[in-house]
Design a protein around this motif. Structure first.
Motif, PDB file in Angstrom:
ATOM      1  N   ILE A 176       0.828  -1.206   0.000  1.00 18.13           N
ATOM      2  CA  ILE A 176       0.000   0.000   0.000  1.00 18.13           C
ATOM      3  C   ILE A 176       0.865   1.260   0.000  1.00 18.13           C
ATOM      4  CG2 ILE A 176      -1.636   1.378   1.343  1.00 18.13           C
ATOM      5  CD1 ILE A 176      -2.927  -0.974  -0.051  1.00 18.13           C
ATOM      6  N   LYS A 177       0.560   2.153  -0.922  1.00 18.11           N
ATOM      7  CA  LYS A 177       1.157   3.485  -0.952  1.00 18.11           C
ATOM      8  C   LYS A 177       0.127   4.449  -0.372  1.00 18.11           C
ATOM      9  CE  LYS A 177       3.045   7.017  -4.044  1.00 18.11           C
ATOM     10  NZ  LYS A 177       3.348   7.358  -5.457  1.00 18.11           N
ATOM     11  N   LYS A 178       0.375   4.954   0.823  1.00 19.98           N
ATOM     12  CA  LYS A 178      -0.589   5.819   1.503  1.00 19.98           C
ATOM     13  C   LYS A 178      -0.505   7.245   0.987  1.00 19.98           C
ATOM     14  CE  LYS A 178      -0.093   7.528   5.694  1.00 19.98           C
ATOM     15  NZ  LYS A 178      -0.014   7.734   7.160  1.00 19.98           N
ATOM     16  N   LEU A 179      -1.649   7.776   0.606  1.00 20.03           N
ATOM     17  CA  LEU A 179      -1.784   9.179   0.251  1.00 20.03           C
ATOM     18  C   LEU A 179      -2.651   9.848   1.306  1.00 20.03           C
ATOM     19  CD1 LEU A 179      -2.772   8.630  -3.505  1.00 20.03           C
ATOM     20  CD2 LEU A 179      -0.473   8.725  -2.542  1.00 20.03           C
ATOM     21  N   VAL A 180      -2.464  11.130   1.529  1.00 24.28           N
ATOM     22  CA  VAL A 180      -3.278  11.873   2.489  1.00 24.28           C
ATOM     23  C   VAL A 180      -3.905  13.061   1.785  1.00 24.28           C
ATOM     24  CG1 VAL A 180      -3.342  13.093   4.694  1.00 24.28           C
ATOM     25  CG2 VAL A 180      -1.756  11.186   4.366  1.00 24.28           C
ATOM     26  N   SER A 181      -5.218  13.181   1.854  1.00 20.56           N
ATOM     27  CA  SER A 181      -5.889  14.303   1.218  1.00 20.56           C
ATOM     28  C   SER A 181      -5.489  15.602   1.902  1.00 20.56           C
ATOM     29  CB  SER A 181      -7.405  14.132   1.282  1.00 20.56           C
ATOM     30  OG  SER A 181      -8.059  15.258   0.734  1.00 20.56           O
ATOM     31  N   PRO A 182      -5.014  16.584   1.156  1.00 28.36           N
ATOM     32  CA  PRO A 182      -4.616  17.856   1.751  1.00 28.36           C
ATOM     33  C   PRO A 182      -5.761  18.847   1.908  1.00 28.36           C
ATOM     34  CG  PRO A 182      -4.084  17.890  -0.563  1.00 28.36           C
ATOM     35  CD  PRO A 182      -4.686  16.533  -0.290  1.00 28.36           C
ATOM     36  N   ILE A 183      -6.958  18.481   1.440  1.00 27.40           N
ATOM     37  CA  ILE A 183      -8.105  19.381   1.547  1.00 27.40           C
ATOM     38  C   ILE A 183      -9.265  18.651   2.205  1.00 27.40           C
ATOM     39  CG2 ILE A 183      -7.413  20.740  -0.449  1.00 27.40           C
ATOM     40  CD1 ILE A 183      -9.535  19.289  -2.100  1.00 27.40           C
ATOM     41  N   VAL A 184     -10.215  19.412   2.711  1.00 29.26           N
ATOM     42  CA  VAL A 184     -11.356  18.837   3.416  1.00 29.26           C
ATOM     43  C   VAL A 184     -12.218  17.981   2.503  1.00 29.26           C
ATOM     44  CG1 VAL A 184     -13.495  19.399   4.630  1.00 29.26           C
ATOM     45  CG2 VAL A 184     -11.424  20.700   5.097  1.00 29.26           C
ATOM     46  N   ASP A 185     -12.454  18.454   1.305  1.00 28.19           N
ATOM     47  CA  ASP A 185     -13.359  17.773   0.384  1.00 28.19           C
ATOM     48  C   ASP A 185     -12.616  16.655  -0.343  1.00 28.19           C
ATOM     49  OD1 ASP A 185     -15.154  16.974  -1.567  1.00 28.19           O
ATOM     50  OD2 ASP A 185     -15.833  19.006  -2.021  1.00 28.19           O
ATOM     51  N   ARG A 186     -12.709  15.442   0.206  1.00 32.91           N
ATOM     52  CA  ARG A 186     -12.025  14.297  -0.399  1.00 32.91           C
ATOM     53  C   ARG A 186     -12.486  14.053  -1.826  1.00 32.91           C
ATOM     54  NH1 ARG A 186     -13.071  12.802   4.574  1.00 32.91           N
ATOM     55  NH2 ARG A 186     -14.971  11.669   4.086  1.00 32.91           N
ATOM     56  N   THR A 187     -13.791  14.197  -2.058  1.00 29.70           N
ATOM     57  CA  THR A 187     -14.324  13.948  -3.393  1.00 29.70           C
ATOM     58  C   THR A 187     -13.706  14.896  -4.404  1.00 29.70           C
ATOM     59  OG1 THR A 187     -16.402  13.158  -2.428  1.00 29.70           O
ATOM     60  CG2 THR A 187     -16.435  13.756  -4.752  1.00 29.70           C
ATOM     61  N   ALA A 188     -13.602  16.162  -4.039  1.00 29.02           N
ATOM     62  CA  ALA A 188     -12.988  17.147  -4.938  1.00 29.02           C
ATOM     63  C   ALA A 188     -11.528  16.800  -5.201  1.00 29.02           C
ATOM     64  CB  ALA A 188     -13.109  18.543  -4.339  1.00 29.02           C
ATOM     65  N   TYR A 189     -10.844  16.312  -4.161  1.00 31.42           N
ATOM     66  CA  TYR A 189      -9.435  15.962  -4.340  1.00 31.42           C
ATOM     67  C   TYR A 189      -9.292  14.765  -5.274  1.00 31.42           C
ATOM     68  CZ  TYR A 189      -4.537  15.035  -3.195  1.00 31.42           C
ATOM     69  OH  TYR A 189      -3.183  14.836  -3.268  1.00 31.42           O
ATOM     70  N   VAL A 190     -10.177  13.790  -5.136  1.00 34.18           N
ATOM     71  CA  VAL A 190     -10.136  12.632  -6.041  1.00 34.18           C
ATOM     72  C   VAL A 190     -10.385  13.091  -7.479  1.00 34.18           C
ATOM     73  CG1 VAL A 190     -11.286  10.474  -6.681  1.00 34.18           C
ATOM     74  CG2 VAL A 190     -10.723  10.929  -4.292  1.00 34.18           C
ATOM     75  N   LYS A 191     -11.285  14.058  -7.651  1.00 31.07           N
ATOM     76  CA  LYS A 191     -11.533  14.590  -8.997  1.00 31.07           C
ATOM     77  C   LYS A 191     -10.269  15.228  -9.569  1.00 31.07           C
ATOM     78  CE  LYS A 191     -16.499  15.455  -8.522  1.00 31.07           C
ATOM     79  NZ  LYS A 191     -17.555  16.493  -8.436  1.00 31.07           N
ATOM     80  N   GLN A 192      -9.552  15.953  -8.722  1.00 28.63           N
ATOM     81  CA  GLN A 192      -8.304  16.566  -9.171  1.00 28.63           C
ATOM     82  C   GLN A 192      -7.307  15.502  -9.608  1.00 28.63           C
ATOM     83  OE1 GLN A 192      -6.688  19.182  -6.167  1.00 28.63           O
ATOM     84  NE2 GLN A 192      -8.686  20.107  -5.742  1.00 28.63           N
ATOM     85  N   LEU A 193      -7.173  14.471  -8.798  1.00 23.94           N
ATOM     86  CA  LEU A 193      -6.229  13.408  -9.129  1.00 23.94           C
ATOM     87  C   LEU A 193      -6.658  12.671 -10.390  1.00 23.94           C
ATOM     88  CD1 LEU A 193      -5.533  11.902  -5.580  1.00 23.94           C
ATOM     89  CD2 LEU A 193      -4.120  13.508  -6.882  1.00 23.94           C
TER      90      LEU A 193
END
Length: 416
Positions: free
Chosen positions: A56-73
């Motif tokens: 597992i490669k752990k990533l940590v969301s840097p913003i509150v909105d996880r969904t928005a961050y996943v969209k960015q990625l």
């Protein structure tokens, strides 16, 4: 819940593994005061021990909105292989998520939760009541309040007695990135005044059979507006972050705190120096209604390096007894997995919260929680954030209930 910026960032997509070889899977996490890095690291290690060949490669969301961050990625070709508690709407319809089969969901109490087109894209392992009303028993006693309110008229009387004694009735926050924290009085009144009578109301809104101008919805909004106008919600509190809002309640800066069922983890562990009680947001007639959300589990990318093993790992993570015990103790989770029993030493606020939920469950009066819905009948992506901003205007008097409803209808149309 609040997320902390961490040093881990998304990297390039790992290569697909060869059959039987080791595969690296990226796992997006988020950190909160309850779910810190140590929690995630230990939980990851336990799941990985059950699924050989997965790194597992752990990533940590840097913003509150996880969904928005996943969209960015996703937009940059870096969508994580495994993701917790995202809004699946949009991703599922676009074919970006792998669905879980009924055979894979046999351990879950509510296997149909948050279905999109009849398919499940998020493991429904955790129920959260959103909100309950947590209250300071010492401040209630100081104001001469001896019983918990049952009807909404009782609730308003409690607020008036507290205010008369110079006690802030309702602690509320929503500052900075934590605007979501101001939603819970509205989530509660939508449950008691709208969803109680029509559990399919949001599905009707999705189908275009009603709008937010529906008198029942406007009535629910008016209740929140009136609480602010009568001085029962302090608008100045809207500048507080989520941690500061919780601290304000623990520091006795107000008597009642409408919050999700994760709050007991802090209430029972940090011992604020006064006894905390809990009751459901009161209805007009005194009947029991509890808004809740079941879901919050892991989702798997349809383009994960190894979809089959990613799903096995997600299931291992989500059903491991030690992992479940850790999130119950750390975040007050109400586990929706068959046969699970929480640790026997859970504190009184957690136990009282679960007791209220169980009573509503057995009486058939659990509703969905407005702004928390997922699956087919959910707010369009991004609308919950808009609603939270609108609630701030409602509480500060910048919007009337009718204007707030019109605002939501306008934003709904934009989101489509």
């Amino acid at each position: 819940m609040v997320m902390a910026l961490a040093g881990c960032t998304a990297g390039s997509k790992p290569a697909t593994s060869s059959a039987g070889g080791e595969v690296e899977l990226s796992f997006l996490t988020f950190e909160t005061p309850n779910l810190n890095a140590a929690y995630w690291d230990a939980a990851i290690a336990r799941a990985s021990a059950k699924v050989p060949g997965v790194k597992i490669k752990k990533l940590v969301s840097p913003i509150v909105d996880r969904t928005a961050y996943v969209k960015q990625l996703d937009a940059s070709g870096q969508m994580p292989d495994i993701m917790p508690a995202i809004t699946v709407a949009g991703f599922a319809q676009a074919g970006k998520l792998a669905d879980f089969t009924q055979e894979e969901l046999t351990q879950f109490v509510w296997p149909e939760s948050n279905a999109v087109g009849g398919k499940i894209y998020q493991l429904p392992y955790n129920t959260q009541t959103i909100p309950m009303v947590y209250y300071n028993k010492s401040l209630f006693a100081k104001a001469g309040i001896t019983t918990e309110p049952k009807t909404y008229a009782d609730f308003l009387e409690v607020c008036a007695k507290l205010k008369a004694k110079g006690i802030n009735p309702i602690v509320l926050g929503g500052g900075g990135k934590d605007t979501w924290a101001d939603m819970y009085p509205l989530t509660a009144t939508v449950a008691t005044d709208v969803y109680k009578n029509n559990p399919a109301w949001l599905a009707d809104r999705t189908a275009g059979q009603t709008t937010f101008a529906d008198p029942a919805f406007v009535k629910a909004v008016e209740k929140v507006s009136a609480l602010a106008k009568d001085g029962y919600i302090d608008p100045a509190g809207l500048s507080r972050s989520y941690p500061d809002t919780e601290k304000a309640f623990r520091d006795a800066k107000g008597a009642m705190y409408p919050m999700g069922s994760w709050f007991p983890a802090a209430a029972d562990s940090k011992q604020p120096g006064f006894e905390i009680g809990v009751f459901p947001w009161p209805t007009e007639d005194g009947s029991l209604v509890v808004p809740a959300f079941t879901g919050g589990g892991l989702s798997v990318s349809a383009k994960a390096a190894d979809v089959s093993r990613a799903k096995k790992w997600a299931l291992a993570f989500q059903t491991d007894k030690t992992n479940l015990d850790a999130i119950v103790k750390g975040d007050g989770a109400i586990i929706a997995i068959k046969g699970y029993q929480p640790p026997a030493d859970m504190g009184p606020v957690y136990q009282a919260t679960v007791a209220v939920y169980d009573k509503a469950l057995h009486s058939g009066t659990v509703t969905t929680a407005f702004s928390q819905e997922n699956g087919d009948a959910a707010l369009p992506p991004g609308l919950a954030d808009k609603a939270a901003l609108g609630v701030q205007d409602l509480i500060t008097g910048k919007k009337t209930a009718a204007q707030f409803a019109a605002f939501l209808d306008k934003e709904w149309a934009k989101a489509q």
